[in-house]
Design a protein around this motif. Sequence first.
Motif, PDB file in Angstrom:
ATOM      1  N   THR A  61      46.686  26.330  28.611  1.00 57.73           N
ATOM      2  CA  THR A  61      45.269  25.956  28.412  1.00 57.73           C
ATOM      3  C   THR A  61      44.932  25.965  26.923  1.00 57.73           C
ATOM      4  O   THR A  61      44.193  25.112  26.425  1.00 57.73           O
ATOM      5  N   LEU A  62      45.533  26.921  26.206  1.00 57.09           N
ATOM      6  CA  LEU A  62      45.311  26.970  24.748  1.00 57.09           C
ATOM      7  C   LEU A  62      45.804  25.680  24.090  1.00 57.09           C
ATOM      8  O   LEU A  62      45.118  25.098  23.247  1.00 57.09           O
ATOM      9  N   SER A  63      46.980  25.222  24.509  1.00 57.30           N
ATOM     10  CA  SER A  63      47.532  23.988  23.932  1.00 57.30           C
ATOM     11  C   SER A  63      46.595  22.795  24.182  1.00 57.30           C
ATOM     12  O   SER A  63      46.328  22.005  23.276  1.00 57.30           O
ATOM     13  N   GLU A  64      46.108  22.703  25.426  1.00 56.01           N
ATOM     14  CA  GLU A  64      45.175  21.598  25.743  1.00 56.01           C
ATOM     15  C   GLU A  64      43.898  21.729  24.929  1.00 56.01           C
ATOM     16  O   GLU A  64      43.345  20.740  24.432  1.00 56.01           O
ATOM     17  N   LEU A  65      43.438  22.975  24.806  1.00 52.73           N
ATOM     18  CA  LEU A  65      42.171  23.201  24.102  1.00 52.73           C
ATOM     19  C   LEU A  65      42.267  22.813  22.634  1.00 52.73           C
ATOM     20  O   LEU A  65      41.400  22.103  22.108  1.00 52.73           O
ATOM     21  N   VAL A  66      43.329  23.230  21.976  1.00 55.68           N
ATOM     22  CA  VAL A  66      43.404  22.934  20.535  1.00 55.68           C
ATOM     23  C   VAL A  66      43.505  21.418  20.311  1.00 55.68           C
ATOM     24  O   VAL A  66      42.908  20.884  19.369  1.00 55.68           O
ATOM     25  N   ALA A  67      44.191  20.727  21.211  1.00 53.34           N
ATOM     26  CA  ALA A  67      44.292  19.269  21.074  1.00 53.34           C
ATOM     27  C   ALA A  67      42.905  18.633  21.191  1.00 53.34           C
ATOM     28  O   ALA A  67      42.540  17.747  20.403  1.00 53.34           O
ATOM     29  N   SER A  68      42.110  19.079  22.168  1.00 51.35           N
ATOM     30  CA  SER A  68      40.788  18.463  22.333  1.00 51.35           C
ATOM     31  C   SER A  68      39.834  18.884  21.207  1.00 51.35           C
ATOM     32  O   SER A  68      39.004  18.086  20.765  1.00 51.35           O
ATOM     33  N   VAL A  69      39.977  20.095  20.714  1.00 55.58           N
ATOM     34  CA  VAL A  69      39.117  20.548  19.616  1.00 55.58           C
ATOM     35  C   VAL A  69      39.415  19.735  18.345  1.00 55.58           C
ATOM     36  O   VAL A  69      38.506  19.416  17.576  1.00 55.58           O
ATOM     37  N   ARG A  70      40.685  19.366  18.148  1.00 55.86           N
ATOM     38  CA  ARG A  70      41.014  18.541  16.975  1.00 55.86           C
ATOM     39  C   ARG A  70      40.240  17.228  17.013  1.00 55.86           C
ATOM     40  O   ARG A  70      39.731  16.748  15.993  1.00 55.86           O
ATOM     41  N   LYS A  71      40.123  16.661  18.231  1.00 54.51           N
ATOM     42  CA  LYS A  71      39.391  15.383  18.359  1.00 54.51           C
ATOM     43  C   LYS A  71      37.895  15.575  18.102  1.00 54.51           C
ATOM     44  O   LYS A  71      37.258  14.766  17.434  1.00 54.51           O
ATOM     45  N   VAL A  72      37.336  16.635  18.675  1.00 51.91           N
ATOM     46  CA  VAL A  72      35.899  16.890  18.484  1.00 51.91           C
ATOM     47  C   VAL A  72      35.610  17.121  16.998  1.00 51.91           C
ATOM     48  O   VAL A  72      34.659  16.571  16.443  1.00 51.91           O
ATOM     49  N   ALA A  73      36.460  17.925  16.364  1.00 50.97           N
ATOM     50  CA  ALA A  73      36.245  18.224  14.949  1.00 50.97           C
ATOM     51  C   ALA A  73      36.274  16.936  14.125  1.00 50.97           C
ATOM     52  O   ALA A  73      35.421  16.717  13.262  1.00 50.97           O
ATOM     53  N   LYS A  74      37.245  16.101  14.429  1.00 51.59           N
ATOM     54  CA  LYS A  74      37.372  14.830  13.696  1.00 51.59           C
ATOM     55  C   LYS A  74      36.100  13.982  13.858  1.00 51.59           C
ATOM     56  O   LYS A  74      35.605  13.375  12.903  1.00 51.59           O
ATOM     57  N   ALA A  75      35.568  13.989  15.086  1.00 50.20           N
ATOM     58  CA  ALA A  75      34.374  13.183  15.370  1.00 50.20           C
ATOM     59  C   ALA A  75      33.167  13.651  14.547  1.00 50.20           C
ATOM     60  O   ALA A  75      32.250  12.873  14.311  1.00 50.20           O
ATOM     61  N   VAL A  76      33.163  14.903  14.143  1.00 48.43           N
ATOM     62  CA  VAL A  76      32.021  15.385  13.341  1.00 48.43           C
ATOM     63  C   VAL A  76      32.421  15.596  11.879  1.00 48.43           C
ATOM     64  O   VAL A  76      31.749  16.318  11.133  1.00 48.43           O
ATOM     65  N   GLY A  77      33.511  14.953  11.481  1.00 50.52           N
ATOM     66  CA  GLY A  77      33.895  14.949  10.061  1.00 50.52           C
ATOM     67  C   GLY A  77      34.573  16.219   9.582  1.00 50.52           C
ATOM     68  O   GLY A  77      34.538  16.549   8.399  1.00 50.52           O
ATOM     69  N   ARG A  78      35.188  16.939  10.524  1.00 54.96           N
ATOM     70  CA  ARG A  78      35.866  18.173  10.105  1.00 54.96           C
ATOM     71  C   ARG A  78      37.336  18.136  10.499  1.00 54.96           C
ATOM     72  O   ARG A  78      37.769  17.287  11.282  1.00 54.96           O
ATOM     73  N   LYS A  79      38.092  19.079   9.946  1.00 52.36           N
ATOM     74  CA  LYS A  79      39.520  19.112  10.212  1.00 52.36           C
ATOM     75  C   LYS A  79      39.904  20.497  10.721  1.00 52.36           C
ATOM     76  O   LYS A  79      39.497  21.504  10.130  1.00 52.36           O
ATOM     77  N   VAL A  80      40.669  20.528  11.810  1.00 58.38           N
ATOM     78  CA  VAL A  80      41.128  21.819  12.314  1.00 58.38           C
ATOM     79  C   VAL A  80      42.348  22.260  11.513  1.00 58.38           C
ATOM     80  O   VAL A  80      43.307  21.502  11.343  1.00 58.38           O
ATOM     81  N   VAL A  81      42.269  23.461  10.982  1.00 62.04           N
ATOM     82  CA  VAL A  81      43.417  23.994  10.230  1.00 62.04           C
ATOM     83  C   VAL A  81      43.886  25.280  10.891  1.00 62.04           C
ATOM     84  O   VAL A  81      43.171  25.860  11.697  1.00 62.04           O
TER      85      VAL A  81
END
Length: 332
Positions: free
Chosen positions: A312-332
């Motif tokens: 679930t963590l793997s799925e979550l981080v993948a989807s959070v990367r997309k959300v972050a990108k949509a609001v102009g941010r980058k997951v590090v």
Amino acid sequence: MIIHTVANPDPSLMKDLCAQYGAIVFQEREQQVVVLASKVRELEPRFLPLVREKFVFDDDIQLGSARYRSKKREVHFGDIAIGGATENTVFIAGPCSVESRAQIETVCERLVKEEIKVLRAGAFKPRTSPYVFQGLGTEGLQLLGEMRQKYNLSVITEVRDATHVDAVIEVADIVQIGAKAMYDHGILRACGKSRKPVLLKRGFGSTLQELVQAAEFMLSSGNENVILCERGIRTFETKTRFTLDLCGVAYLKEHTNLPVVVDTSHAMGYRYGVPDLTRAAAAMGVDGLLIESHPTPDKALSDAAQQIDLDTLSELVASVRKVAKAVGRKVV
Ligand code: PEP
Ligand code: MN
């Protein structure tokens, strides 16, 4: 009121200023900062040549306020920076507690696979009951130190009381001050003496004002590397463990200069809600997210109900990367 003094102020004048007004003085980069109690509005004329900038605050949100510094503070750990102009959202994950070498290694392997760079796990656990697992203590801290080296991860772990702050600072990249310790002045003062980044969690019965006031203890001791964390507050609702205060997150983003991290695991208390809440927080453009994750959550020795499994963590981080990108941010 805050006065920035010039680099080499007359020491005797400074001494008089402190004695007369009970000012706090500390070094911030190249200059000395003098902080006076918020009720002091006017200084005697002989002190005026020391004044470079003057701020008048209506409450004790001072060094951490957006009025004092309109630019958000940048905090560095490992090879990561958050806050400032970075637009980074750091993804922090790991189990509630370090339980064994095998458990923590399994988590680290997954973090590395998902390019998650910050491991969180508690060694000194401040539990609600004395009859349950209290953490592995020093042994847990040692394991975290080993994991940090072996997997090239930054480590965040909490302090339970002031006696082991130095030991935690030695190993951790970020010191976590838990919700129940937000008012622990031994811890706040010890962390204020260091320059180590500190993640300060909001007490579940504390106002935003009280959270920032606790941060001010460290800022006014010269530790500029303070990160605030919203982790849910207690309301009349009992169906969820706490209530995630996203309004509070908006307030902190607007009115403070400190990076803000959101811990959705402790707020929700049940794993089913954690992914949606995490994406919601990511959509707010926060500086970090903190998620509890365990290889076998149902068997976890602390906070079993809220920890998500590693898939679930793997799925979550993948989807959070997309959300972050949509609001102009980058997951590090
Ligand atoms: C934790 O992070 O495991 C923890 C104990 O959280 P909190 O202090 O927010 O309750
Ligand atoms: Mn926990």
